[in-house]
Design a protein around this motif. Structure first.
Motif, PDB file in Angstrom:
ATOM      1  N   THR A 155      66.625  39.268  87.293  1.00  0.00           N
ATOM      2  CA  THR A 155      66.797  39.941  86.012  1.00  0.00           C
ATOM      3  C   THR A 155      68.077  40.771  86.038  1.00  0.00           C
ATOM      4  OG1 THR A 155      65.591  41.917  86.714  1.00  0.00           O
ATOM      5  CG2 THR A 155      64.295  40.110  85.751  1.00  0.00           C
ATOM      6  N   ILE A 156      68.502  41.231  84.884  1.00  0.00           N
ATOM      7  CA  ILE A 156      69.669  42.104  84.820  1.00  0.00           C
ATOM      8  C   ILE A 156      69.442  43.352  85.660  1.00  0.00           C
ATOM      9  CG2 ILE A 156      71.077  43.528  83.296  1.00  0.00           C
ATOM     10  CD1 ILE A 156      70.528  41.469  81.087  1.00  0.00           C
ATOM     11  N   ARG A 157      68.261  43.923  85.538  1.00  0.00           N
ATOM     12  CA  ARG A 157      67.948  45.132  86.309  1.00  0.00           C
ATOM     13  C   ARG A 157      68.048  44.860  87.810  1.00  0.00           C
ATOM     14  NH1 ARG A 157      65.439  49.654  84.874  1.00  0.00           N
ATOM     15  NH2 ARG A 157      64.716  48.719  82.923  1.00  0.00           N
ATOM     16  N   ALA A 197      70.863  45.585  92.912  1.00  0.00           N
ATOM     17  CA  ALA A 197      71.366  45.024  94.166  1.00  0.00           C
ATOM     18  C   ALA A 197      72.846  45.336  94.344  1.00  0.00           C
ATOM     19  CB  ALA A 197      71.123  43.517  94.199  1.00  0.00           C
ATOM     20  N   LEU A 198      73.610  45.246  93.251  1.00  0.00           N
ATOM     21  CA  LEU A 198      75.035  45.546  93.334  1.00  0.00           C
ATOM     22  C   LEU A 198      75.257  47.022  93.642  1.00  0.00           C
ATOM     23  CD1 LEU A 198      77.957  44.582  93.040  1.00  0.00           C
ATOM     24  CD2 LEU A 198      77.791  45.123  90.592  1.00  0.00           C
ATOM     25  N   ALA A 199      74.508  47.890  92.981  1.00  0.00           N
ATOM     26  CA  ALA A 199      74.663  49.332  93.210  1.00  0.00           C
ATOM     27  C   ALA A 199      74.346  49.697  94.658  1.00  0.00           C
ATOM     28  CB  ALA A 199      73.751  50.105  92.266  1.00  0.00           C
ATOM     29  N   GLU A 200      73.378  49.008  95.246  1.00  0.00           N
ATOM     30  CA  GLU A 200      73.016  49.281  96.637  1.00  0.00           C
ATOM     31  C   GLU A 200      74.101  48.819  97.604  1.00  0.00           C
ATOM     32  OE1 GLU A 200      69.578  48.052  99.928  1.00  0.00           O
ATOM     33  OE2 GLU A 200      69.511  47.244  97.890  1.00  0.00           O
ATOM     34  N   ALA A 201      74.703  47.648  97.330  1.00  0.00           N
ATOM     35  CA  ALA A 201      75.642  47.058  98.279  1.00  0.00           C
ATOM     36  C   ALA A 201      77.080  47.526  98.084  1.00  0.00           C
ATOM     37  CB  ALA A 201      75.586  45.533  98.170  1.00  0.00           C
ATOM     38  N   ALA A 202      77.440  47.908  96.855  1.00  0.00           N
ATOM     39  CA  ALA A 202      78.839  48.185  96.533  1.00  0.00           C
ATOM     40  C   ALA A 202      79.497  49.254  97.405  1.00  0.00           C
ATOM     41  CB  ALA A 202      78.964  48.561  95.056  1.00  0.00           C
ATOM     42  N   PRO A 203      78.822  50.374  97.737  1.00  0.00           N
ATOM     43  CA  PRO A 203      79.502  51.400  98.555  1.00  0.00           C
ATOM     44  C   PRO A 203      79.959  50.900  99.916  1.00  0.00           C
ATOM     45  CG  PRO A 203      77.531  52.295  97.508  1.00  0.00           C
ATOM     46  CD  PRO A 203      77.481  50.817  97.315  1.00  0.00           C
ATOM     47  N   ASP A 204      79.375  49.796 100.393  1.00  0.00           N
ATOM     48  CA  ASP A 204      79.751  49.267 101.708  1.00  0.00           C
ATOM     49  C   ASP A 204      81.017  48.413 101.655  1.00  0.00           C
ATOM     50  OD1 ASP A 204      77.518  50.457 102.863  1.00  0.00           O
ATOM     51  OD2 ASP A 204      76.255  48.688 102.542  1.00  0.00           O
ATOM     52  N   VAL A 205      81.456  48.020 100.447  1.00  0.00           N
ATOM     53  CA  VAL A 205      82.582  47.100 100.364  1.00  0.00           C
ATOM     54  C   VAL A 205      83.816  47.680  99.687  1.00  0.00           C
ATOM     55  CG1 VAL A 205      81.034  45.102 100.369  1.00  0.00           C
ATOM     56  CG2 VAL A 205      81.796  46.051  98.176  1.00  0.00           C
ATOM     57  N   TYR A 206      83.667  48.844  99.005  1.00  0.00           N
ATOM     58  CA  TYR A 206      84.819  49.422  98.306  1.00  0.00           C
ATOM     59  C   TYR A 206      84.546  50.884  98.015  1.00  0.00           C
ATOM     60  CZ  TYR A 206      88.952  49.432  95.284  1.00  0.00           C
ATOM     61  OH  TYR A 206      90.190  49.679  94.751  1.00  0.00           O
ATOM     62  N   PHE A 254      78.718  37.453  90.604  1.00  0.00           N
ATOM     63  CA  PHE A 254      78.395  37.350  89.178  1.00  0.00           C
ATOM     64  C   PHE A 254      79.147  36.202  88.512  1.00  0.00           C
ATOM     65  CE2 PHE A 254      77.365  42.171  88.588  1.00  0.00           C
ATOM     66  CZ  PHE A 254      76.241  42.007  89.371  1.00  0.00           C
ATOM     67  N   ALA A 255      80.413  36.029  88.877  1.00  0.00           N
ATOM     68  CA  ALA A 255      81.274  35.016  88.271  1.00  0.00           C
ATOM     69  C   ALA A 255      82.610  35.094  88.999  1.00  0.00           C
ATOM     70  CB  ALA A 255      81.463  35.267  86.763  1.00  0.00           C
ATOM     71  N   GLY A 256      83.598  34.380  88.488  1.00  0.00           N
ATOM     72  CA  GLY A 256      84.956  34.558  88.967  1.00  0.00           C
ATOM     73  C   GLY A 256      85.398  33.565  90.015  1.00  0.00           C
ATOM     74  N   ALA A 257      86.727  33.481  90.158  1.00  0.00           N
ATOM     75  CA  ALA A 257      87.355  32.542  91.065  1.00  0.00           C
ATOM     76  C   ALA A 257      88.684  33.109  91.509  1.00  0.00           C
ATOM     77  CB  ALA A 257      87.569  31.204  90.358  1.00  0.00           C
ATOM     78  N   ALA A 258      89.270  32.483  92.505  1.00  0.00           N
ATOM     79  CA  ALA A 258      90.607  32.858  92.950  1.00  0.00           C
ATOM     80  C   ALA A 258      91.427  31.611  93.183  1.00  0.00           C
ATOM     81  CB  ALA A 258      90.552  33.691  94.228  1.00  0.00           C
ATOM     82  N   LEU A 259      92.697  31.701  92.867  1.00  0.00           N
ATOM     83  CA  LEU A 259      93.669  30.662  93.167  1.00  0.00           C
ATOM     84  C   LEU A 259      94.606  31.223  94.225  1.00  0.00           C
ATOM     85  CD1 LEU A 259      95.083  27.936  92.509  1.00  0.00           C
ATOM     86  CD2 LEU A 259      96.446  29.216  90.828  1.00  0.00           C
ATOM     87  N   VAL A 260      94.805  30.486  95.323  1.00  0.00           N
ATOM     88  CA  VAL A 260      95.698  30.944  96.383  1.00  0.00           C
ATOM     89  C   VAL A 260      96.803  29.922  96.596  1.00  0.00           C
ATOM     90  CG1 VAL A 260      93.857  32.231  97.535  1.00  0.00           C
ATOM     91  CG2 VAL A 260      94.337  29.883  98.247  1.00  0.00           C
ATOM     92  N   GLY A 261      97.962  30.412  97.042  1.00  0.00           N
ATOM     93  CA  GLY A 261      99.090  29.533  97.286  1.00  0.00           C
ATOM     94  C   GLY A 261     100.346  30.337  97.545  1.00  0.00           C
ATOM     95  N   PRO A 262     101.511  29.703  97.421  1.00  0.00           N
ATOM     96  CA  PRO A 262     102.773  30.432  97.604  1.00  0.00           C
ATOM     97  C   PRO A 262     102.908  31.551  96.576  1.00  0.00           C
ATOM     98  CG  PRO A 262     103.124  28.046  97.522  1.00  0.00           C
ATOM     99  CD  PRO A 262     101.716  28.285  97.108  1.00  0.00           C
ATOM    100  N   ARG A 263     103.585  32.626  96.957  1.00  0.00           N
ATOM    101  CA  ARG A 263     103.676  33.777  96.062  1.00  0.00           C
ATOM    102  C   ARG A 263     104.347  33.429  94.736  1.00  0.00           C
ATOM    103  NH1 ARG A 263     102.466  38.687  96.960  1.00  0.00           N
ATOM    104  NH2 ARG A 263     102.394  38.370  99.228  1.00  0.00           N
TER     105      ARG A 263
END
Length: 395
Positions: free
Chosen positions: A43-45, A50-59, A236-245
């Motif tokens: 659920t949204i809740r 879960a994000l609120a619990e884990a987020a302080p450990d990563v940023y 939640f979503a999202g992607a990354a593109l990597v390559g030459p600058r």
């Protein structure tokens, strides 16, 4: 398989609003034993908690929120570029946008809008012809067979192409990966044709076990790579593109033009950082156990007397694979849901879709929850499931 064709196998599944789909989701949530419980089922809740619990450990949450791609977004981009051994990375709201931008940029640099790809790759199956209609590119299929393309097919393609796009793993064909030798030969064949190489690596994260190589070595074969944050990593979503600058700088300009320069993205980016910390290190364990589950499924169907059954690939290349059975999708779907409802054990938590005359197919994924299953547990669940298939077929 999901409840919509967009993220399914290209075959028709029931709409998300149908009772059977709703029942399956209810069975997923109520199951006490399940092979995978992706966060999207919550659920949204539950997801916010879960994000609120884990987020302080990563940023550092006392830092300012991002605006138009700075701050935490840049931190994620730097981390992903480092993991994949590339000069730079750009965060995108969707993988579809990331890949269209990448291929468009390469077309401009090579002077050739032709993209050589597999007929079962994501742009061909799930993007409504966006490469042609939005980006002015021209896809050319190396093959449409449910297998990987060969280096010979790349060399023998009867027209020039600017970019070779390889989906690793090829999801709709069964999450297939080539051998390391086959992959290097595919890349070499493209180089011989003076083409650049782009990896659709939506699920590249879990390929290290199969290739027996680290991520940066795998990504190092390609000129650019796209990775997803919400599939394997449960973001939640999202992607990354990597390559030459220089490519990434151009891609960020096109990201703005395509409407991907969002005002704030910190919740999605935080979930991606959590996935990199928590899920990425566990993927090899999931892949290893998926092979145990796959073998037990084959044994279980044989012991239950099913006239024909196939686990594809026989030894999974990733933590996901296909199961094919000789029954109607409605019968198998009903049996799967009833098993979950009545026993709280859900062996097949994704939908079944027709795969040909008298055949149906589903996808099986193994995550943290599946590590608790022994081979005996799987075989016992198969026996119970097959009995319910017989009951469903008699109704």
């Amino acid at each position: 398989m999901s409840d919509t064709a967009e993220h399914g196998t290209g075959r028709t599944t029931e709409p998300a609003a149908t009772p059977s789909a709703a029942r399956r989701r209810a069975a997923q949530r109520a199951a006490e034993r399940i092979l995978a419980r992706p966060g999207v089922q919550g659920t949204i809740r539950e997801r916010l908690a879960a994000l609120a619990e884990a987020a302080p450990d990563v940023y550092d949450l006392d830092k300012s929120a991002d605006m138009y791609g700075d701050g935490i977004v840049e931190a994620l981009e730097e981390r992903v570029a480092g993991l994949l051994g590339k000069e730079a990375a750009a965060f995108f709201p969707t993988g579809t946008m990331a890949q269209q931008v990448a291929l468009r940029c390469w077309a401009g640099r090579t002077g050739n809008p032709v993209v050589a790809l597999h007929g079962m790759s994501h742009p061909e199956m799930h993007e409504r012809n966006a490469l042609e209609r939005v980006s002015g590119l021209r896809p050319v299929r190396l093959t449409s067979d449910p297998r990987l393309p060969t280096a010979e097919e790349v060399r023998d393609l009867d027209e020039p192409f600017g970019t070779l796009m390889l989906e690793l793993p090829l999801r709709d064909a069964g999450f297939l990966l080539p051998s390391w030798q086959q992959l290097t030969e595919l890349v070499e064949a493209a180089r011989e044709r003076d083409a650049v190489v782009h990896f659709d690596g939506a699920r590249l994260w879990e390929s290290t076990t199969h290739f027996e190589r680290p991520l940066d070595e795998i990504a190092g074969l390609a000129d650019s790579v796209y990775v997803s944050f919400y599939k394997s990593l449960d973001g939640f979503a999202g992607a990354a593109l990597v390559g030459p600058r220089t490519l990434i700088d151009e891609a960020k300009a096109w990201r703005h033009r395509y409407g991907g320069q969002l005002f704030q993205q910190f919740p999605t980016v935080l979930s991606a950082l959590v996935g990199l910390d928590r899920e990425l290190p566990r993927l090899p364990e999931y892949v290893a156990h998926a092979r145990v589950v796959a073998a037990a499924l084959r044994e279980g169907f044989a012991e239950a007397g099913v006239p024909w059954a196939r686990v594809h690939p026989e030894v999974p290349h990733t933590n996901e694979f296909q199961v094919w059975l000789p029954y109607g999708a409605d019968v198998l779907g009903e049996a799967a849901v009833r098993q979950g409802e009545e026993t709280k054990t859900l062996l097949f938590h994704r939908g079944w879709v027709p795969g040909g005359p008298g055949l149906s197919v589903t996808e099986v994924g193994v995550r943290a929850e599946g590590l608790e299953w022994t081979a005996d547990d799987v075989r016992a669940a198969v026996t119970d499931f097959v009995a319910r298939v017989a009951e469903a077929g008699e109704r």
